[in-house]
Design a protein around this motif. Structure first.
Motif, PDB file in Angstrom:
ATOM      1  N   ASP A 353     -12.499   0.183  -1.423  1.00 40.01           N
ATOM      2  CA  ASP A 353     -11.201   0.448  -1.674  1.00 40.01           C
ATOM      3  C   ASP A 353     -10.796   2.417  -0.990  1.00 40.01           C
ATOM      4  O   ASP A 353     -10.113   2.588   0.073  1.00 40.01           O
ATOM      5  CB  ASP A 353     -10.909   0.509  -3.279  1.00 40.01           C
ATOM      6  CG  ASP A 353     -10.914  -0.761  -3.930  1.00 40.01           C
ATOM      7  OD1 ASP A 353     -10.970  -1.558  -3.232  1.00 40.01           O
ATOM      8  OD2 ASP A 353     -11.819  -0.416  -4.993  1.00 40.01           O
ATOM      9  N   GLN A 354     -12.210   2.692  -0.171  1.00 38.35           N
ATOM     10  CA  GLN A 354     -11.778   3.936  -0.123  1.00 38.35           C
ATOM     11  C   GLN A 354     -11.379   3.907   1.672  1.00 38.35           C
ATOM     12  O   GLN A 354     -10.833   4.401   2.263  1.00 38.35           O
ATOM     13  CB  GLN A 354     -13.649   4.378   0.007  1.00 38.35           C
ATOM     14  CG  GLN A 354     -13.018   5.832   0.602  1.00 38.35           C
ATOM     15  CD  GLN A 354     -12.645   7.002   0.229  1.00 38.35           C
ATOM     16  OE1 GLN A 354     -11.776   6.894  -0.861  1.00 38.35           O
ATOM     17  NE2 GLN A 354     -12.253   8.166   0.268  1.00 38.35           N
ATOM     18  N   ALA A 355     -11.893   2.450   1.996  1.00 35.02           N
ATOM     19  CA  ALA A 355     -11.578   2.429   3.535  1.00 35.02           C
ATOM     20  C   ALA A 355     -10.299   1.773   4.036  1.00 35.02           C
ATOM     21  O   ALA A 355      -9.730   1.378   4.835  1.00 35.02           O
ATOM     22  CB  ALA A 355     -13.150   1.091   4.004  1.00 35.02           C
ATOM     23  N   ASP A 356      -9.683   0.693   2.853  1.00 38.13           N
ATOM     24  CA  ASP A 356      -8.315   0.371   2.441  1.00 38.13           C
ATOM     25  C   ASP A 356      -7.802   1.857   3.096  1.00 38.13           C
ATOM     26  O   ASP A 356      -6.589   1.284   3.312  1.00 38.13           O
ATOM     27  CB  ASP A 356      -8.270  -0.642   2.040  1.00 38.13           C
ATOM     28  CG  ASP A 356      -8.755  -2.371   2.042  1.00 38.13           C
ATOM     29  OD1 ASP A 356      -9.604  -2.262   3.154  1.00 38.13           O
ATOM     30  OD2 ASP A 356      -9.579  -3.278   0.610  1.00 38.13           O
ATOM     31  N   ALA A 357      -8.146   2.435   1.905  1.00 38.94           N
ATOM     32  CA  ALA A 357      -6.557   3.469   1.945  1.00 38.94           C
ATOM     33  C   ALA A 357      -7.294   4.137   3.113  1.00 38.94           C
ATOM     34  O   ALA A 357      -5.844   4.452   3.690  1.00 38.94           O
ATOM     35  CB  ALA A 357      -7.506   4.931   0.361  1.00 38.94           C
ATOM     36  N   LEU A 358      -8.168   4.736   3.912  1.00 41.16           N
ATOM     37  CA  LEU A 358      -8.726   5.522   5.202  1.00 41.16           C
ATOM     38  C   LEU A 358      -7.685   4.382   6.139  1.00 41.16           C
ATOM     39  O   LEU A 358      -6.924   4.574   7.267  1.00 41.16           O
ATOM     40  CB  LEU A 358      -9.691   5.482   5.060  1.00 41.16           C
ATOM     41  CG  LEU A 358     -10.280   6.947   5.027  1.00 41.16           C
ATOM     42  CD1 LEU A 358     -12.073   6.320   5.363  1.00 41.16           C
ATOM     43  CD2 LEU A 358      -9.559   7.732   4.878  1.00 41.16           C
ATOM     44  N   THR A 359      -7.882   3.106   6.257  1.00 41.83           N
ATOM     45  CA  THR A 359      -7.169   1.794   7.072  1.00 41.83           C
ATOM     46  C   THR A 359      -5.302   2.148   7.234  1.00 41.83           C
ATOM     47  O   THR A 359      -5.012   1.809   8.285  1.00 41.83           O
ATOM     48  CB  THR A 359      -7.531   0.799   6.923  1.00 41.83           C
ATOM     49  OG1 THR A 359      -9.009   0.339   7.413  1.00 41.83           O
ATOM     50  CG2 THR A 359      -7.233  -0.701   7.535  1.00 41.83           C
ATOM     51  N   HIS A 360      -4.689   2.131   5.686  1.00 41.16           N
ATOM     52  CA  HIS A 360      -3.362   1.807   5.810  1.00 41.16           C
ATOM     53  C   HIS A 360      -2.727   2.801   5.569  1.00 41.16           C
ATOM     54  O   HIS A 360      -1.713   2.942   5.133  1.00 41.16           O
ATOM     55  CB  HIS A 360      -3.312   0.580   4.453  1.00 41.16           C
ATOM     56  CG  HIS A 360      -3.735  -0.659   5.052  1.00 41.16           C
ATOM     57  ND1 HIS A 360      -3.545  -1.249   6.135  1.00 41.16           N
ATOM     58  CD2 HIS A 360      -4.829  -1.078   4.066  1.00 41.16           C
ATOM     59  CE1 HIS A 360      -4.686  -2.887   5.625  1.00 41.16           C
ATOM     60  NE2 HIS A 360      -5.511  -2.305   4.700  1.00 41.16           N
ATOM     61  N   VAL A 361      -3.116   4.259   4.825  1.00 38.91           N
ATOM     62  CA  VAL A 361      -2.720   5.495   4.708  1.00 38.91           C
ATOM     63  C   VAL A 361      -1.567   6.364   5.836  1.00 38.91           C
ATOM     64  O   VAL A 361      -2.567   5.691   7.114  1.00 38.91           O
ATOM     65  CB  VAL A 361      -3.269   6.391   4.341  1.00 38.91           C
ATOM     66  CG1 VAL A 361      -4.833   6.848   5.598  1.00 38.91           C
ATOM     67  CG2 VAL A 361      -2.835   7.145   3.644  1.00 38.91           C
ATOM     68  N   HIS A 362      -0.553   6.177   5.593  1.00 42.19           N
ATOM     69  CA  HIS A 362      -0.311   6.593   6.723  1.00 42.19           C
ATOM     70  C   HIS A 362      -0.492   7.784   7.391  1.00 42.19           C
ATOM     71  O   HIS A 362      -0.225   7.850   8.150  1.00 42.19           O
ATOM     72  CB  HIS A 362       2.094   7.348   6.331  1.00 42.19           C
ATOM     73  CG  HIS A 362       3.024   7.556   7.479  1.00 42.19           C
ATOM     74  ND1 HIS A 362       3.202   6.307   8.350  1.00 42.19           N
ATOM     75  CD2 HIS A 362       3.272   8.675   7.231  1.00 42.19           C
ATOM     76  CE1 HIS A 362       3.719   7.197   9.070  1.00 42.19           C
ATOM     77  NE2 HIS A 362       3.961   8.305   8.754  1.00 42.19           N
ATOM     78  N   ASP A 363      -1.002   8.520   6.860  1.00 44.69           N
ATOM     79  CA  ASP A 363      -1.045   9.986   7.019  1.00 44.69           C
ATOM     80  C   ASP A 363      -2.911   9.783   6.700  1.00 44.69           C
ATOM     81  O   ASP A 363      -3.366  10.791   5.660  1.00 44.69           O
ATOM     82  CB  ASP A 363      -0.661  10.887   5.816  1.00 44.69           C
ATOM     83  CG  ASP A 363      -0.869  12.753   6.377  1.00 44.69           C
ATOM     84  OD1 ASP A 363      -2.014  12.794   7.650  1.00 44.69           O
ATOM     85  OD2 ASP A 363      -0.939  13.345   5.802  1.00 44.69           O
ATOM     86  N   ARG A 364      -3.536   9.096   7.677  1.00 41.56           N
ATOM     87  CA  ARG A 364      -5.034   9.464   7.331  1.00 41.56           C
ATOM     88  C   ARG A 364      -5.627  10.934   7.396  1.00 41.56           C
ATOM     89  O   ARG A 364      -7.035  11.565   6.421  1.00 41.56           O
ATOM     90  CB  ARG A 364      -5.888   8.599   8.592  1.00 41.56           C
ATOM     91  CG  ARG A 364      -7.549   8.568   8.098  1.00 41.56           C
ATOM     92  CD  ARG A 364      -8.157   7.537   9.121  1.00 41.56           C
ATOM     93  NE  ARG A 364      -7.499   6.852  10.255  1.00 41.56           N
ATOM     94  CZ  ARG A 364      -8.202   6.518  11.587  1.00 41.56           C
ATOM     95  NH1 ARG A 364      -9.258   6.281  11.803  1.00 41.56           N
ATOM     96  NH2 ARG A 364      -7.659   5.987  11.665  1.00 41.56           N
ATOM     97  N   LEU A 365      -5.441  11.703   8.361  1.00 41.74           N
ATOM     98  CA  LEU A 365      -5.708  13.325   8.074  1.00 41.74           C
ATOM     99  C   LEU A 365      -5.838  14.010   6.626  1.00 41.74           C
ATOM    100  O   LEU A 365      -5.584  14.697   6.745  1.00 41.74           O
ATOM    101  CB  LEU A 365      -5.418  13.889   9.154  1.00 41.74           C
ATOM    102  CG  LEU A 365      -5.654  13.563  11.154  1.00 41.74           C
ATOM    103  CD1 LEU A 365      -4.705  14.611  11.681  1.00 41.74           C
ATOM    104  CD2 LEU A 365      -7.025  13.626  11.670  1.00 41.74           C
ATOM    105  N   GLY A 366      -4.158  13.648   6.521  1.00 42.13           N
ATOM    106  CA  GLY A 366      -4.337  14.162   4.397  1.00 42.13           C
ATOM    107  C   GLY A 366      -5.173  13.551   3.848  1.00 42.13           C
ATOM    108  O   GLY A 366      -5.532  14.223   2.741  1.00 42.13           O
ATOM    109  N   LEU A 367      -5.466  12.363   3.854  1.00 40.40           N
ATOM    110  CA  LEU A 367      -6.426  11.711   2.582  1.00 40.40           C
ATOM    111  C   LEU A 367      -7.893  12.257   3.221  1.00 40.40           C
ATOM    112  O   LEU A 367      -8.730  12.800   2.495  1.00 40.40           O
ATOM    113  CB  LEU A 367      -6.242  10.315   3.389  1.00 40.40           C
ATOM    114  CG  LEU A 367      -7.187   9.719   2.364  1.00 40.40           C
ATOM    115  CD1 LEU A 367      -6.818   9.342   1.020  1.00 40.40           C
ATOM    116  CD2 LEU A 367      -7.445   8.080   2.386  1.00 40.40           C
ATOM    117  N   LEU A 368      -8.178  12.611   4.046  1.00 42.55           N
ATOM    118  CA  LEU A 368      -9.392  13.439   4.836  1.00 42.55           C
ATOM    119  C   LEU A 368      -9.263  15.092   4.659  1.00 42.55           C
ATOM    120  O   LEU A 368      -9.449  15.753   5.295  1.00 42.55           O
ATOM    121  CB  LEU A 368      -9.814  13.054   6.297  1.00 42.55           C
ATOM    122  CG  LEU A 368     -10.244  11.592   6.408  1.00 42.55           C
ATOM    123  CD1 LEU A 368     -10.094  11.577   7.805  1.00 42.55           C
ATOM    124  CD2 LEU A 368     -11.805  11.064   5.875  1.00 42.55           C
ATOM    125  N   SER A 369      -8.513  15.612   3.510  1.00 47.32           N
ATOM    126  CA  SER A 369      -9.557  16.374   2.787  1.00 47.32           C
ATOM    127  C   SER A 369      -9.546  16.642   1.475  1.00 47.32           C
ATOM    128  O   SER A 369      -9.645  15.925   0.324  1.00 47.32           O
ATOM    129  CB  SER A 369      -7.570  16.917   3.281  1.00 47.32           C
ATOM    130  OG  SER A 369      -6.838  16.586   1.978  1.00 47.32           O
TER     131      SER A 369
END
Length: 845
Positions: A353-369
């Motif tokens: 699920d985490q990998a899917d979130a990083l794949t499909h999120v529009h703002d991956r850099l925002g998720l990496l915080s």
């Protein structure tokens, strides 16, 4: 230690011991960590006098003191340092007792004296050691750790200054601190190990060399620090001269100027970390840090999760998802640690699920915080880390960085970069080199430039639509000029010509960027450019069998063509159909080519589509339909006087007739194709000569296969002659795909003629074919080569199989060299001995 009743003396002494047990961490980082835990900002000016024993905390400051003690005790525990852990209640009671003493008039507002320096286990004054805590789950970097450990030998003449340099988030500080702890435990630097954060890339103001010298002097016990930078540097060298080896770690340097006057003399060592190469330090040994490997990344993720819960087996249970997370984090330690922190918050969150979130999120850099800071007080956010690097750039470098990250393509050449940036060649090189020096760009061994995946995302965010569109237009114009010219040079006869070789090298380097440029052009409504550029590159993509890129670009071109006219839609449909055909996806190719045939603007275009449609029917096993399409194409070409088109149609028609077991007709058709090519004068160099040569290659190849299928015992040797002609042309054209097919078919024909006599030749051809297949050639043909190799090996080891040549014939065969071997060596004498194409002439024995 003061008496038990002297609480005002005991409190600062206890704080000093606890601070030392925690590794004397940088106070700026300490207060940020406390503030994050407390939920509000903590002032450094408040905490610093407490730790130095100058002031007692006020009773109203108890919440801050409580968190400070809690953080220091945690850091001391992480370091594995032995210390007397006090409860929260005992610290509160100690603070109240100290203030009770003050209220009773027994004390002034300050302690009577500074707390004594914490002794080491022997009772001697403590050796200065100001390293932050080691990273508990430090992972990877084995080569870099070995290199640094080898260089940090005080007794060995070596480089005094070592620089660990890499991009933001690469783990430079963690590496330096880890190595420093290693050498400290081993006792290599008995004079002390000192650490200073220079704040080169930090929200705080960077330290200059004078400030750093003052910090080092105080850490070494100097009570009176000179006022001028020169005097401080001299005092530092003087103080070091009388001490055993000392290791100084200066973290997060932004320039060589911050190190002015701080370089010690042997046997002392200076270890520096920086986001730039610090090339202004000519005597420094540089240890570059790139991303972690895939294995190191998943191991780091696993250790970081198990640190919070030893039973956390998510990485073990979901190895594929862990690998995806590592890739999406760019194998960057900072991004991996942020993701691990997020996963530790929810032990039931699946890695998939985490990998899917990083794949499909529009703002991956925002998720990496993550809403916290690290041990050095730096924010746990990839974008924030990149912000600090971007903020230090000049305007010209910022623009170049933005555009290079936003432009399509996995990498870029200097010529294309100069066009896109609209700069001269020299200026472009300086910009690229400066960005690489700052680890915002990488120069590859082949001379091209690329960018870390996460940096590319960040750079693309910074670019404005207007400047990106202008740069993309310049890039597309450049490719629309260069690609057709290179593909025309590719079509010349010989693969050994300098011009053709240079064209192939340029196309090999640029093809990935061209494919992404087609997609970008379609997305930015540069639709006609997308259709034309995809069509321009088709020759090369088919030549090199880059089917994945070809299909992606052709699909983008077709999407763009739906907004244009019938002619563009025909071209795009035909191009996509051919891409699918070359990739052995005939079912996907068929509807696109059928649409193109209906939309063809004239008979010439229709004939070309029908030719490819026939090849698709051939792949589907519909040989009658294939023959029909090629016959119609042949009629169109003859009516137009198109000799080359007619020869191409004949070569394909003969192959379909072969599969229909119409061997005599197939042989006659293919001989007609070869005769037509001989009779028709070829155009001038660079005007399509390659198409004539490639058609000749196919005709020879198909005729050799026809003779093998018809009657190998009578016509096999002539078939070998034709296949060797095809091999010769493939070698001259540097066509790996055709070489693979010719060698595979030669291996099959050798075995068909006589396994006992020709098994060694079959093995040689099949082995060479498999070697070619390792470079990405046709997997279907490669599988056939593997099967033939197995059959030849069996034939060679089976003495009872096949015929048994007499001693005389065996000796004769042993003395002869197989014809394909002569061709591979460039000896064409046997091939040139006759010009007959007729299958009745056995010209090889």
């Amino acid at each position: 230690m003061a008496g038990a009743d002297d609480a005002a003396e005991r409190l600062p002494a206890e704080l000093a011991r606890l601070y030392a047990a925690a590794g004397s961490p940088p106070q700026a980082a300490l207060v940020q960590r406390c503030g994050a835990r407390l939920g509000r900002q903590v002032s450094l000016s408040t905490v610093n006098p407490w730790l130095r024993g100058h002031n007692l905390p006020a009773l109203s400051s108890w919440p801050v003191l409580r968190v400070l003690v809690e953080v220091l005790q945690q850091m001391a525990a992480e370091r594995g340092t032995a210390f007397d852990r006090r409860t929260e209640g005992s610290w509160s009671a100690l603070l109240r007792s100290a203030h009770d003493q003050l209220a009773a008039g027994k004390r002034g507002g300050r302690p009577r004296k500074k707390p004594p320096r914490a002794p080491d286990s022997s009772g001697n004054p403590r050796i200065p050691h100001s390293l932050p805590a080691d990273v508990v789950d430090f992972t990877g970097r084995d080569a870099e750790v070995r290199e640094l450990l080898g260089l940090l030998e005080p007794d060995t003449p070596t480089d005094v200054v070592l620089v660990a340099a890499g991009m933001a988030g690469a783990g430079k500080t963690a590496l330096a601190v880890h190595v420093a702890h290693r050498v400290h435990r081993e006792g290599r630097f008995p004079g002390g190990v000192l650490f200073v954060d220079l704040h080169g890339f930090s929200p705080d103001a960077p330290l200059d060399a004078a400030d750093t010298a003052a910090i080092l002097l105080r850490a070494l016990g100097c009570r009176t620090v000179p006022s001028s930078a020169t005097e401080r540097a001299a005092a530092l060298h003087s103080l070091l001269a009388g001490r055993p080896p000392v290791l100084i770690v200066l973290d997060n340097a932004a320039s060589a100027q911050q190190l002015t006057g701080l370089t010690p003399h042997p046997p002392h060592r200076l270890l520096v970390t920086s986001r730039i190469t610090l090339s202004a330090l000519p005597s420094a040994r540089r240890v570059p840090l790139d991303s972690l490997s895939a294995q190191e990344s998943t191991t780091l993720l696993d250790r970081a999760l198990r640190r919070a819960d030893a039973d956390d087996e998510r990485v073990t249970k979901e190895p594929d998802a862990a690998r995806r997370i590592a890739e999406l984090c760019g194998f960057l330690p900072l991004a991996l640690r942020i993701t691990a922190a997020q996963l530790r918050d929810d032990l039931h969150h699946l890695l998939a699920d985490q990998a899917d979130a990083l794949t499909h999120v529009h703002d991956r850099l925002g998720l990496l915080s993550y809403d916290d800071v690290d041990a050095e007080g730096r924010p746990l956010a990839v974008r924030a880390a990149f912000d600090l690097s971007f903020a230090r750039l000049l305007d010209a470098h910022r623009r170049a960085f933005r555009l290079l990250g936003a432009l399509p393509g996995p990498d870029i050449g200097q010529e294309t970069a100069a066009v896109a940036l609209d700069r001269g060649a020299h200026d472009t090189y300086r910009l690229l080199a400066d960005l690489a020096r700052r680890h915002l760009l990488r120069r590859r061994p082949d001379g091209r430039w690329d960018m870390h995946d996460l940096l590319r995302l960040y750079a693309g965010e910074q670019a404005t639509r207007e400047e990106y569109d202008a740069a993309l237009d310049r890039m597309l114009h450049h490719y629309r000029r260069r690609v057709p010219a290179a593909c025309r040079r590719l079509s010349r006869d010989t693969g050994r010509s300098k011009d053709r070789r240079e064209a192939v090298e340029w196309l090999d380097a640029e093809h990935g960027s061209v494919a992404e440029a087609v997609v970008a052009a379609g997305e930015r409504t540069r639709r006609r450019e997308a259709v034309q550029l995809a069509a321009d590159m088709a020759t090369f993509w088919e030549f090199r069998r880059h089917s994945r890129e070809w299909i992606a670009a052709a699909e983008a071109a077709l999407r763009a063509a739906r907004h244009l006219g019938a002619s563009d839609l025909c071209a795009a449909s035909s191009n996509l159909g051919n891409a699918y055909r070359v990739n052995h996806q005939p079912d996907e190719a068929l509807p696109h080519l059928e649409r193109a045939a209906l939309l063809a603007p004239n008979e010439a275009a229709r004939g070309k589509v029908l030719h490819n449609l026939g090849l698709v029917h051939f792949q589907l096993g519909r040989y009658g339909d294939a023959a029909s399409q090629h016959q119609t194409d042949l009629d169109i070409c003859r009516s137009r006087g198109d000799a080359l088109g007619a020869a191409q149609a004949l070569a394909a028609l003969g192959d379909a007739q072969r599969m229909l077991d119409q061997h005599a007709d197939a042989a006659a058709t293919l001989q007609t194709a070869l005769s037509l090519l001989d009779a028709h004068p070829r155009p001038a160099e660079g005007m399509g000569t390659g198409a004539f040569t490639d058609t000749r290659l196919r005709a020879h190849m198909n005729l050799g296969l026809t003779l093998m299928r018809w009657n190998a015992s009578d016509y096999g040797r002539c078939g070998i002659w034709h296949l060797c002609h095809a091999l010769r042309i493939a070698l001259e054209r540097d066509n790996r795909e055709a070489q693979l097919k010719a060698l595979t078919n030669l291996a099959a024909l050798y075995l068909t003629i006589c396994p006992d006599c020709h098994a060694p030749s079959a093995i040689d051809c099949a082995t060479r074919a498999l070697t070619l297949s390792e470079h990405g050639a046709d997997p279907v043909v490669a599988a056939g080569a593997q099967l033939i190799l197995s059959q030849a090996d069996m034939a060679l080891g089976n003495e009872a199989a096949g015929c048994h040549p007499t001693a005389d014939t065996a000796d004769t065969a042993a003395q002869q060299r197989p014809l394909h071997a002569s061709v591979l060596e460039g000896d064409y004498e046997e091939l040139e001995r006759t010009t007959f194409y007729g299958f009745r002439y056995a010209v090889w024995s």
